[in-house]
Design a protein around this motif. Sequence first.
Motif, mmCIF file in Angstrom:
data_model
loop_
_atom_site.group_PDB
_atom_site.id
_atom_site.type_symbol
_atom_site.label_atom_id
_atom_site.label_comp_id
_atom_site.label_asym_id
_atom_site.label_seq_id
_atom_site.Cartn_x
_atom_site.Cartn_y
_atom_site.Cartn_z
ATOM 1 N N SER A 1 0.832 -1.222 0.000
ATOM 2 C CA SER A 1 0.000 0.000 0.000
ATOM 3 C C SER A 1 0.860 1.263 0.000
ATOM 4 O O SER A 1 0.388 2.335 -0.361
ATOM 5 N N GLY A 2 2.119 1.102 0.395
ATOM 6 C CA GLY A 2 2.993 2.273 0.428
ATOM 7 C C GLY A 2 3.874 2.434 -0.802
ATOM 8 O O GLY A 2 4.680 3.364 -0.879
ATOM 9 N N VAL A 3 3.726 1.516 -1.785
ATOM 10 C CA VAL A 3 4.582 1.593 -2.974
ATOM 11 C C VAL A 3 4.135 2.753 -3.860
ATOM 12 O O VAL A 3 2.958 2.862 -4.208
ATOM 13 N N VAL A 4 5.077 3.611 -4.181
ATOM 14 C CA VAL A 4 4.785 4.746 -5.067
ATOM 15 C C VAL A 4 5.204 4.355 -6.480
ATOM 16 O O VAL A 4 6.346 3.956 -6.701
ATOM 17 N N PRO A 5 4.277 4.443 -7.445
ATOM 18 C CA PRO A 5 4.654 4.050 -8.803
ATOM 19 C C PRO A 5 5.741 4.956 -9.381
ATOM 20 O O PRO A 5 5.646 6.179 -9.285
ATOM 21 N N GLU A 6 6.746 4.341 -9.952
ATOM 22 C CA GLU A 6 7.806 5.087 -10.633
ATOM 23 C C GLU A 6 7.264 5.570 -11.983
ATOM 24 O O GLU A 6 6.256 5.053 -12.484
ATOM 25 N N LYS A 7 7.970 6.495 -12.589
ATOM 26 C CA LYS A 7 7.516 7.040 -13.874
ATOM 27 C C LYS A 7 7.356 5.935 -14.930
ATOM 28 O O LYS A 7 6.373 5.903 -15.668
ATOM 29 N N THR A 8 8.333 5.025 -14.988
ATOM 30 C CA THR A 8 8.266 3.929 -15.970
ATOM 31 C C THR A 8 6.991 3.109 -15.781
ATOM 32 O O THR A 8 6.324 2.754 -16.758
ATOM 33 N N THR A 9 6.649 2.821 -14.533
ATOM 34 C CA THR A 9 5.451 2.042 -14.241
ATOM 35 C C THR A 9 4.206 2.824 -14.664
ATOM 36 O O THR A 9 3.294 2.269 -15.298
ATOM 37 N N ARG A 10 4.186 4.105 -14.339
ATOM 38 C CA ARG A 10 3.034 4.938 -14.720
ATOM 39 C C ARG A 10 2.890 4.981 -16.239
ATOM 40 O O ARG A 10 1.784 4.859 -16.778
ATOM 41 N N ASP A 11 4.019 5.144 -16.931
ATOM 42 C CA ASP A 11 3.972 5.211 -18.403
ATOM 43 C C ASP A 11 3.478 3.890 -19.000
ATOM 44 O O ASP A 11 2.688 3.883 -19.957
ATOM 45 N N TYR A 12 3.966 2.780 -18.430
ATOM 46 C CA TYR A 12 3.576 1.470 -18.971
ATOM 47 C C TYR A 12 2.085 1.226 -18.715
ATOM 48 O O TYR A 12 1.366 0.719 -19.587
#
Length: 242
Positions: free
Chosen positions: A110-121
């Motif tokens: 629940s505390g994992v913040v999505p990285e930019k790569t993850t958001r883009d994918y």
Amino acid sequence: MDGKPKAGVSMTSTWLRKHRLIYAGATRHPFILSIRDGTVDLSAFKRWLGQDYIFVRAFVPFVASVLIKAWKNSDHESGDIELVLSGVAALNDEIEWFKQEASKWGVELSGVVPEKTTRDYCRFLEDLMSPDVDYAVAMTAFWAIEAVYQESFAHCLEEGSKTPPELQEACQRWGNDGFGQYCSSLRNIADRELEKSASDGGPLVKVSEDMVTKAEVEFQRVLEYEVQFWNMSHGSPGRSAP
Ligand SMILES: Cc1ncc(CO)c(N)n1
């Protein structure tokens, strides 16, 4: 070169050969090789786990969108719906596995913040969910996404690999033969649909060519995202610069 495969050679075979460098980049990435040779940085594995959980949660509605396309486009005797449905069911297990694995490694999902790569994918997946995206195109992307994980993790289980025992279960998830069969079935559907488009005659020929081109572009984009995803997992601030 007109971009068309020779008779008897499937579209996916043609693309795998044509894009073999990026495909190898995605399936033999240094992160995967570090798992295979046992030198993997466990903080990198945990980072992968948290980011992939976010990815998989977004992958579920994507696969559901493929299920809808299968229902609309394939004849109902083809088995496509059952296959994609089995994929949805497997993702249900997979999400539970991520939760268990995360608690085993002390990762607070629940505390994992999505990285930019993850958001883009994830955004890329969302775009592919549109009803405007053809079944052949979505199926090509679906197959490529699954095939990269299958080939990558199967490599970590091959004879002679030194994968740490505590990571073998993760590798088994995607590297097992059943998952390999599933990927082959997805590939066959993609090829069948691409073949339909390639052989369409008459006034639709231009539309069909565009669809095949689009599928190839999305195939390449999946491979690029997969490489970036491994890069993000593997690299960490302080890895290259002490
Ligand atoms: C980034 C990524 N690609 C593919 C898969 C396979 O499902 C996954 N879990 N994560």
